[in-house]
Motif scaffolding. Structure first.
Motif, PDB file in Angstrom:
ATOM      1  N   TYR A 164      -8.404   1.153   3.193  1.00 41.38           N
ATOM      2  CA  TYR A 164      -7.566   1.951   2.280  1.00 41.38           C
ATOM      3  C   TYR A 164      -8.142   2.361   0.839  1.00 41.38           C
ATOM      4  O   TYR A 164      -8.062   3.164   0.607  1.00 41.38           O
ATOM      5  N   ARG A 165      -8.619   1.069   0.376  1.00 42.13           N
ATOM      6  CA  ARG A 165      -9.289   1.037  -1.077  1.00 42.13           C
ATOM      7  C   ARG A 165     -10.427   2.079  -0.809  1.00 42.13           C
ATOM      8  O   ARG A 165     -10.537   2.921  -1.882  1.00 42.13           O
ATOM      9  N   HIS A 166     -11.361   1.791   0.077  1.00 42.48           N
ATOM     10  CA  HIS A 166     -12.543   2.697   0.081  1.00 42.48           C
ATOM     11  C   HIS A 166     -12.076   4.148   0.169  1.00 42.48           C
ATOM     12  O   HIS A 166     -12.691   5.210  -0.326  1.00 42.48           O
ATOM     13  N   LEU A 177       0.676  -1.235   0.028  1.00 42.13           N
ATOM     14  CA  LEU A 177       0.016  -0.013  -0.018  1.00 42.13           C
ATOM     15  C   LEU A 177       0.902   1.341  -0.018  1.00 42.13           C
ATOM     16  O   LEU A 177       0.240   2.308  -0.464  1.00 42.13           O
ATOM     17  N   ALA A 224      -9.515   5.564  -0.644  1.00 47.10           N
ATOM     18  CA  ALA A 224      -8.525   6.005  -2.007  1.00 47.10           C
ATOM     19  C   ALA A 224      -9.939   6.446  -3.030  1.00 47.10           C
ATOM     20  O   ALA A 224      -9.862   7.024  -3.718  1.00 47.10           O
ATOM     21  N   ASP A 225     -10.717   5.363  -2.959  1.00 49.32           N
ATOM     22  CA  ASP A 225     -12.003   5.596  -3.918  1.00 49.32           C
ATOM     23  C   ASP A 225     -12.739   7.098  -3.450  1.00 49.32           C
ATOM     24  O   ASP A 225     -13.213   7.539  -4.405  1.00 49.32           O
ATOM     25  N   GLU A 239      -6.603  -2.989   3.957  1.00 49.00           N
ATOM     26  CA  GLU A 239      -6.578  -2.834   2.697  1.00 49.00           C
ATOM     27  C   GLU A 239      -7.751  -2.623   2.241  1.00 49.00           C
ATOM     28  O   GLU A 239      -8.114  -1.727   1.375  1.00 49.00           O
ATOM     29  N   ASN A 240      -9.028  -2.930   3.050  1.00 49.11           N
ATOM     30  CA  ASN A 240     -10.367  -2.534   2.409  1.00 49.11           C
ATOM     31  C   ASN A 240     -10.635  -1.077   2.805  1.00 49.11           C
ATOM     32  O   ASN A 240     -11.194  -0.290   1.881  1.00 49.11           O
TER      33      ASN A 240
END
Length: 426
Positions: free
Chosen positions: A412-414, A354, A416-417, A409-410
């Protein structure tokens, strides 16, 4: 429900951090105060009743001691069952109580019942309670390294000096001696001479008992000084026993040496203790009291042994042949190593994938906090830090790491989106 909890935590970050800090501090305190042992105590909640009646066969012991005691102890409250075992000269009764019963309450009730046994047992037979330890209470074994000293002298040093000193250590229930010879005077009667002098065995026993005693006298004053008169009559050598008078025959005393031979010997043994095939040895087994901290008790015993060693005869020293603290330290070091390795590996992997140091920091905080909370629960339920509990924590660390990686990770992805204007997906 989970969404509301997450939302509440985000709106009250400082309160969450404060609660986490309190739990982590409480956990550190729990780690320091948690009882440490190598193996879990899975033994039954039992009280042992030991009775000795030397010289009798197992069948006589069973009929006259074991059976009366078993039937008498069966009516105690909170008792699951009573087991009896008879052997040559000894009887063992195992009173098994319910798991939630306090062990010292159980010992008190057993002792009360033993006091009411009365005339059910043979004369001069007194049942006693075993030590307040468990089947895994043997925490340290030692021998005396005494070159040039015979086994009888070693056993005397162990029984009359070392044992009494180590029993005063906090958390020690008993120090059981083993090996060597227990010195005693042995009198071998000649039946032909007893018949010739018209004497009986009880007469010889009574004469020896009567002459092995001390008695106090009175006080008298002389020149303003008070003196206490007493008689010193304890037997101290084989010659004194040989010269004891049993009876008088035509104004001639019949002494012990006329009807028996007297010698200094050792008590009959059922086995020997050998160390590494180098010969017999004398030593002791330190038994820990029920519910104590094994690591702490072992450390206290070792400190006491250093103090006791100063008073041992010249050339005599302790040789520890079994020490559970080694296994305890290895178990604790294993969980520490596992925790540190998994924290570092998980943090590095998250950071490499990440490139986000705050995500890696979340994992590094979550792992020790989870372990600290685990020790809080261990103390709350009275569970010691042993191989099984520490192994469970080590295995749970792997699950926590997996969960942390997935959640970080989940999240971080949300995030980032969301920063790119994309809608949040549940």
């Amino acid at each position: 429900m989970i969404a509301k909890l997450i939302s509440l935590s985000l709106r009250n970050r400082y309160i969450v951090l404060l609660i986490s800090a309190v739990l982590f501090g409480w956990g550190l305190y729990s780690v320091q105060t948690n009882k440490v042992d190598a193996i879990p105590d899975l033994s039954e909640n039992q009280v042992i009743v030991f009775t000795e009646w030397m010289g009798r066969s197992p069948q006589i012991i069973e009929d006259q001691i074991t059976y009366p005691l078993v039937t008498n102890l069966q009516g105690l409250p909170q008792v699951k069952y009573v087991r009896g075992s008879s052997m040559f000269g000894m009887s063992f009764i195992y009173v098994i109580f319910e798991d939630e019963t306090d062990v010292y309450w159980a010992r008190t009730r057993v002792l009360e019942r033993l006091n009411s046994v009365g005339n059910m047992l043979p004369e001069d037979v007194t049942p006693t309670l075993g030590p307040d330890g468990t089947g895994v209470g043997h925490i340290l074994w030692y021998t005396l390294d005494a070159p040039g000293m015979d086994l009888g002298e070693q056993r005397a040093v162990q029984d009359w000096y070392v044992k009494f000193a180590l029993q005063n250590v906090k958390g020690v229930s008993e120090v059981a001696s083993f090996g060597g010879f227990q010195r005693q005077y042995q009198i071998t009667l000649d039946p032909n001479k007893l018949t010739y002098y018209k004497l009986s065995v009880p007469q010889v026993i009574q004469a020896i008992r009567a002459n092995n005693n001390e008695a106090g006298g009175r006080k008298f004053e002389l020149s303003d000084i008070g003196y206490i008169i007493k008689t010193t009559g304890y037997l101290q050598s084989t010659e004194e026993i040989q010269n004891l008078a049993i009876a008088t025959n035509n104004s001639i005393p019949v002494r012990v040496r006329d009807v028996a031979s007297v010698q200094m010997t050792g008590e009959s043994r059922l086995g020997i203790f050998d160390v590494n095939g180098e010969g017999e040895a004398v030593g002791g087994i330190v038994v820990m009291r029920y519910g104590e901290n094994a690591e702490e008790v072992i450390d206290l015993v070792k400190v006491k042994m250093e103090e006791v060693a100063k008073g041992l005869p010249e050339g005599v020293k302790f040789n520890i042949v079994y020490d559970r603290s080694g296994l305890i330290n290895e178990s604790v070091d294993s969980i520490k190593k596992t925790l540190i390795e998994e924290m570092l590996v998980a943090s590095v992997i998250v950071f490499l994938f990440l490139f986000h140091w705050r995500s890696a920091l979340v994992i590094m905080i979550q792992l020790p906090l989870s372990v600290a909370i685990g020790f809080i629960l261990l103390n709350a339920f009275g569970i010691s830090s042993n191989i099984m509990s520490l192994t469970g924590i080590a295995l749970s660390i792997g699950v926590i790491v997996d969960d942390a990686i997935v959640m970080v990770e989940n999240s971080y992805r949300h995030l980032a989106d969301a920063s790119k204007g994309k809608p949040w997906e549940d």
